[in-house]
Design a protein around this motif. Structure first.
Motif, PDB file in Angstrom:
ATOM      1  N   GLU A  30       4.579  -6.402  -3.637  1.00  0.00           N
ATOM      2  CA  GLU A  30       5.241  -5.406  -2.800  1.00  0.00           C
ATOM      3  C   GLU A  30       6.405  -4.818  -3.574  1.00  0.00           C
ATOM      4  O   GLU A  30       7.009  -5.483  -4.413  1.00  0.00           O
ATOM      5  CB  GLU A  30       5.720  -6.039  -1.495  1.00  0.00           C
ATOM      6  CG  GLU A  30       4.564  -6.458  -0.620  1.00  0.00           C
ATOM      7  CD  GLU A  30       4.996  -6.931   0.743  1.00  0.00           C
ATOM      8  OE1 GLU A  30       6.124  -6.615   1.162  1.00  0.00           O
ATOM      9  OE2 GLU A  30       4.196  -7.616   1.387  1.00  0.00           O
ATOM     10  N   VAL A  52       1.538  -0.381   3.648  1.00  0.00           N
ATOM     11  CA  VAL A  52       1.677  -1.557   4.501  1.00  0.00           C
ATOM     12  C   VAL A  52       2.314  -2.652   3.656  1.00  0.00           C
ATOM     13  O   VAL A  52       1.766  -3.046   2.631  1.00  0.00           O
ATOM     14  CB  VAL A  52       0.301  -2.033   5.020  1.00  0.00           C
ATOM     15  CG1 VAL A  52       0.447  -3.289   5.839  1.00  0.00           C
ATOM     16  CG2 VAL A  52      -0.375  -0.933   5.813  1.00  0.00           C
ATOM     17  N   ALA A  53       3.498  -3.111   4.072  1.00  0.00           N
ATOM     18  CA  ALA A  53       4.190  -4.155   3.326  1.00  0.00           C
ATOM     19  C   ALA A  53       5.125  -4.890   4.270  1.00  0.00           C
ATOM     20  O   ALA A  53       5.674  -4.297   5.199  1.00  0.00           O
ATOM     21  CB  ALA A  53       4.963  -3.557   2.164  1.00  0.00           C
ATOM     22  N   ARG A  54       5.314  -6.169   4.048  1.00  0.00           N
ATOM     23  CA  ARG A  54       6.241  -6.948   4.868  1.00  0.00           C
ATOM     24  C   ARG A  54       7.666  -6.825   4.361  1.00  0.00           C
ATOM     25  O   ARG A  54       8.603  -6.770   5.124  1.00  0.00           O
ATOM     26  CB  ARG A  54       5.829  -8.420   4.853  1.00  0.00           C
ATOM     27  CG  ARG A  54       4.555  -8.680   5.592  1.00  0.00           C
ATOM     28  CD  ARG A  54       4.235 -10.148   5.563  1.00  0.00           C
ATOM     29  NE  ARG A  54       2.942 -10.381   6.183  1.00  0.00           N
ATOM     30  CZ  ARG A  54       2.363 -11.533   6.252  1.00  0.00           C
ATOM     31  NH1 ARG A  54       2.953 -12.597   5.739  1.00  0.00           N
ATOM     32  NH2 ARG A  54       1.201 -11.677   6.835  1.00  0.00           N
ATOM     33  N   LEU A  55       7.823  -6.814   3.034  1.00  0.00           N
ATOM     34  CA  LEU A  55       9.153  -6.817   2.452  1.00  0.00           C
ATOM     35  C   LEU A  55       9.645  -5.430   2.045  1.00  0.00           C
ATOM     36  O   LEU A  55      10.823  -5.137   2.109  1.00  0.00           O
ATOM     37  CB  LEU A  55       9.182  -7.715   1.199  1.00  0.00           C
ATOM     38  CG  LEU A  55       8.824  -9.173   1.388  1.00  0.00           C
ATOM     39  CD1 LEU A  55       8.765  -9.866   0.038  1.00  0.00           C
ATOM     40  CD2 LEU A  55       9.839  -9.843   2.284  1.00  0.00           C
ATOM     41  N   THR A  59       2.585  -1.868  -0.702  1.00  0.00           N
ATOM     42  CA  THR A  59       1.887  -2.954  -1.377  1.00  0.00           C
ATOM     43  C   THR A  59       1.139  -2.310  -2.530  1.00  0.00           C
ATOM     44  O   THR A  59       0.449  -1.301  -2.350  1.00  0.00           O
ATOM     45  CB  THR A  59       0.896  -3.660  -0.436  1.00  0.00           C
ATOM     46  OG1 THR A  59       1.633  -4.248   0.636  1.00  0.00           O
ATOM     47  CG2 THR A  59       0.110  -4.737  -1.164  1.00  0.00           C
TER      48      THR A  59
END
Length: 94
Positions: A30, A52-55, A59
């Motif tokens: 990411e 779409v990425a959490r951090l 990504t």
């Protein structure tokens, strides 16, 4: 009548498995992008990105154009030189 039982030979013999050389490596990580939702060009790497990425912002899937000379540290350095901030671990995509 009794049937004679004799061993049968298989039509093929399985060969022992040997590790195959990886023809290309692909990494996933990411990143934070410099204000845009797109990646700048990163010399020596082929990149694909998803929003779409959490951090971070994206990504990224990265494949080195020369796998013999490129690894996770080289990817991080190339991204940083292009103004992209790598976040979290660089994982080998399987």
């Amino acid at each position: 009548m009794t049937a004679s039982l004799r061993p049968t030979t298989p039509a093929f013999l399985p060969l022992p498995c040997t590790p195959q050389e990886v023809s290309h490596l692909t990494y996933v990580l990411e990143v934070l992008t410099p204000g845009a939702a797109e990646l700048p060009p990163v010399p020596g790497w082929t990149l694909r990105a998803w929003p779409v990425a959490r951090l971070g912002d994206l990504t990224v899937q990265a494949t080195p154009q020369d796998p013999a000379e490129s690894g996770p540290a080289a990817l991080r350095a190339a991204l940083a030189a292009a103004g992209v901030t790598p976040l979290g671990p660089v994982r080998l995509h399987q």
